[in-house]
Design a protein around this motif. Structure first.
Motif, PDB file in Angstrom:
ATOM      1  N   PHE A  29       0.822  -1.207   0.000  1.00 10.12           N
ATOM      2  CA  PHE A  29       0.000   0.000   0.000  1.00 10.12           C
ATOM      3  C   PHE A  29       0.854   1.253   0.000  1.00 10.12           C
ATOM      4  O   PHE A  29       0.471   2.266  -0.567  1.00 10.12           O
ATOM      5  CB  PHE A  29      -0.895  -0.048   1.250  1.00 10.12           C
ATOM      6  CG  PHE A  29      -1.542   1.242   1.631  1.00 10.12           C
ATOM      7  CD1 PHE A  29      -0.968   2.089   2.561  1.00 10.12           C
ATOM      8  CD2 PHE A  29      -2.759   1.592   1.067  1.00 10.12           C
ATOM      9  CE1 PHE A  29      -1.581   3.271   2.926  1.00 10.12           C
ATOM     10  CE2 PHE A  29      -3.386   2.777   1.424  1.00 10.12           C
ATOM     11  CZ  PHE A  29      -2.798   3.611   2.357  1.00 10.12           C
ATOM     12  N   SER A  30       2.028   1.182   0.625  1.00 14.80           N
ATOM     13  CA  SER A  30       2.836   2.376   0.841  1.00 14.80           C
ATOM     14  C   SER A  30       3.258   3.054  -0.454  1.00 14.80           C
ATOM     15  O   SER A  30       3.568   4.240  -0.453  1.00 14.80           O
ATOM     16  CB  SER A  30       4.074   2.055   1.674  1.00 14.80           C
ATOM     17  OG  SER A  30       4.876   1.113   1.000  1.00 14.80           O
ATOM     18  N   ILE A  31       3.274   2.320  -1.580  1.00 12.09           N
ATOM     19  CA  ILE A  31       3.697   2.954  -2.827  1.00 12.09           C
ATOM     20  C   ILE A  31       2.522   3.505  -3.624  1.00 12.09           C
ATOM     21  O   ILE A  31       2.711   4.151  -4.644  1.00 12.09           O
ATOM     22  CB  ILE A  31       4.496   1.985  -3.718  1.00 12.09           C
ATOM     23  CG1 ILE A  31       3.592   0.881  -4.270  1.00 12.09           C
ATOM     24  CG2 ILE A  31       5.680   1.426  -2.960  1.00 12.09           C
ATOM     25  CD1 ILE A  31       4.296   0.027  -5.321  1.00 12.09           C
ATOM     26  N   TYR A  32       1.313   3.235  -3.180  1.00 12.48           N
ATOM     27  CA  TYR A  32       0.141   3.676  -3.928  1.00 12.48           C
ATOM     28  C   TYR A  32      -0.135   5.153  -3.708  1.00 12.48           C
ATOM     29  O   TYR A  32       0.042   5.682  -2.609  1.00 12.48           O
ATOM     30  CB  TYR A  32      -1.110   2.923  -3.477  1.00 12.48           C
ATOM     31  CG  TYR A  32      -1.125   1.445  -3.764  1.00 12.48           C
ATOM     32  CD1 TYR A  32      -0.165   0.829  -4.540  1.00 12.48           C
ATOM     33  CD2 TYR A  32      -2.150   0.652  -3.252  1.00 12.48           C
ATOM     34  CE1 TYR A  32      -0.207  -0.521  -4.802  1.00 12.48           C
ATOM     35  CE2 TYR A  32      -2.211  -0.711  -3.498  1.00 12.48           C
ATOM     36  CZ  TYR A  32      -1.233  -1.291  -4.271  1.00 12.48           C
ATOM     37  OH  TYR A  32      -1.279  -2.622  -4.524  1.00 12.48           O
ATOM     38  N   THR A  33      -0.635   5.805  -4.734  1.00 13.37           N
ATOM     39  CA  THR A  33      -1.320   7.085  -4.553  1.00 13.37           C
ATOM     40  C   THR A  33      -2.773   6.759  -4.211  1.00 13.37           C
ATOM     41  O   THR A  33      -3.393   5.912  -4.838  1.00 13.37           O
ATOM     42  CB  THR A  33      -1.259   7.935  -5.826  1.00 13.37           C
ATOM     43  OG1 THR A  33       0.099   8.345  -6.060  1.00 13.37           O
ATOM     44  CG2 THR A  33      -2.141   9.171  -5.701  1.00 13.37           C
ATOM     45  N   MET A  34      -3.280   7.417  -3.176  1.00 11.54           N
ATOM     46  CA  MET A  34      -4.639   7.154  -2.715  1.00 11.54           C
ATOM     47  C   MET A  34      -5.483   8.413  -2.868  1.00 11.54           C
ATOM     48  O   MET A  34      -5.019   9.529  -2.602  1.00 11.54           O
ATOM     49  CB  MET A  34      -4.633   6.730  -1.253  1.00 11.54           C
ATOM     50  CG  MET A  34      -3.845   5.469  -0.964  1.00 11.54           C
ATOM     51  SD  MET A  34      -4.528   4.015  -1.790  1.00 11.54           S
ATOM     52  CE  MET A  34      -6.119   3.872  -0.961  1.00 11.54           C
ATOM     53  N   GLY A  35      -6.716   8.195  -3.279  1.00 10.73           N
ATOM     54  CA  GLY A  35      -7.597   9.337  -3.455  1.00 10.73           C
ATOM     55  C   GLY A  35      -8.957   9.103  -2.832  1.00 10.73           C
ATOM     56  O   GLY A  35      -9.418   7.958  -2.720  1.00 10.73           O
TER      57      GLY A  35
END
Length: 123
Positions: A29-35
Motif C-alpha cells: 500500500f505504501s507505494i500507492y497514490t490514494m484518493g
C-alpha cells in the motif's frame, strides 16, 4: 486484487465533523497514490483529495481548509478528516488506489475502488 474497505460515514449536522477510513488489503500500500472521491445523487463522481506515497496532498477547492487527507502506511489505511461539514458535502464517498505512484492521477488511473460510505449532512 487489492480490496479497499471504507468506513466512518454517517449522519451529521452542519458544522460537524466525521473521519472516514479506507483500509487496503495490500502490504505494498505504501507505494500507492490514494484518493478520496465523492458522488452525490445525479452528479458525476468528483475528486475530493489525493495523497501520494510520500505524503504530498491535493484538494478540491470546495473542501480546502475543511478536509484533511492522511495515511498510515503501517496500517495500510488512508483517512479523510472532514470538519465544518456542509449540506453540499452529502454524497457517497469512495477511496481509490492508483498502484504506480502517479502524483496527480486522473479518475481513470485508479485501478481499485472501495464500495463507498454514505455521508449525510443535515439538520
Amino acid at each position: 486484487q487489492v480490496q479497499l474497505v471504507e468506513s466512518g460515514g454517517g449522519l451529521v449536522q452542519p458544522g460537524g465533523s466525521l473521519r472516514l477510513s479506507c483500509a487496503a488489503s495490500e502490504s505494498i500500500f505504501s507505494i500507492y497514490t490514494m484518493g478520496w472521491y465523492r458522488q452525490a445523487p445525479g452528479k458525476q463522481r468528483e475528486l475530493v483529495a489525493v495523497i501520494t506515497s510520500d505524503g504530498r496532498t491535493n484538494y478540491a477547492d470546495s473542501v480546502k481548509g475543511r478536509f484533511t487527507i492522511s495515511r498510515d502506511n503501517a496500517k495500510n489505511t488512508v483517512y479523510l478528516q472532514m470538519n465544518s461539514l456542509k449540506p453540499e458535502d452529502t454524497a457517497v464517498y469512495y477511496c481509490g488506489a492508483e498502484p504506480y505512484g502517479c502524483p496527480a492521477p486522473d479518475y481513470n488511473d485508479y485501478d481499485y475502488w472501495g464500495q463507498g460510505t454514505q455521508v449525510t449532512v443535515s439538520s
